[in-house]
Design a protein around this motif. Structure first.
Motif, short mmCIF file in Angstrom:
data_model
loop_
_atom_site.label_atom_id
_atom_site.label_comp_id
_atom_site.label_asym_id
_atom_site.label_seq_id
_atom_site.Cartn_x
_atom_site.Cartn_y
_atom_site.Cartn_z
N SER A 182 0.61 1.01 -0.87
CA SER A 182 1.94 1.67 -2.14
C SER A 182 1.94 0.43 -3.00
CB SER A 182 2.33 1.67 -0.86
OG SER A 182 2.28 2.12 -0.17
N THR B 138 0.63 5.39 -4.13
CA THR B 138 -0.77 5.31 -3.32
C THR B 138 -2.04 5.21 -3.93
OG1 THR B 138 -0.74 7.64 -2.08
CG2 THR B 138 0.63 5.77 -0.99
N ASN C 235 -0.22 1.23 3.19
CA ASN C 235 0.53 2.45 4.58
C ASN C 235 -0.20 3.59 4.55
OD1 ASN C 235 1.97 3.99 5.66
ND2 ASN C 235 3.09 4.62 3.91
#
Length: 127
Positions: A36, A105, A31
């Motif tokens: 992620s 993340t 992402n």
């Protein structure tokens, strides 16, 4: 297991560009140049960033978690002008209490501008 390829090109700042190569675990996704992670657990991370320095000096690769530097998850090399080398990060990250978005993340950044030749990042849950 998640494996992303680091995209070659000129780097100035921000997250190192990553493209998806292989993902065999639905708990990982790519992402906006960040990996992620959708569940808690211990994650083994190995990143190899091959770079050519545009000027002489030290360059550091830093792993970030949710936008903040992860202590100790760095690799630094001293470069001659136009020198080429690989920065290697091999670390274990504990993912817990993800943000409101429901995932954590991980991203990579460099301390100076350079030319990225390539590389990869591999993430997998321990055990």
């Amino acid at each position: 297991m998640f494996k992303g390829l680091i995209t070659a090109g000129t780097y100035a700042s921000g997250n190192i560009p990553i493209s998806l190569y292989k993902n065999t675990d639905g708990n990982f996704s790519l992402n906006n140049n960040a990996v992620s992670i959708k569940r808690d657990g211990v994650v083994n991370i190995k990143a190899n960033v091959i770079i050519t320095a545009t000027t002489a000096g030290s360059i550091t690769a830093q792993l970030y978690g949710n936008g903040s530097p992860i202590s100790g998850a760095t690799a630094t090399e001293k470069f001659a002008e136009n020198g080429i080398d690989t920065l290697v990060i091999n670390d274990v990250v504990v993912v817990a209490n993800q943000s409101d978005s429901g995932y954590a993340t991980l991203s990579l950044q460099l301390s100076a501008g350079c030319t990225i030749v390539g590389g990869d990042i591999i993430c997998e849950f321990a055990g």
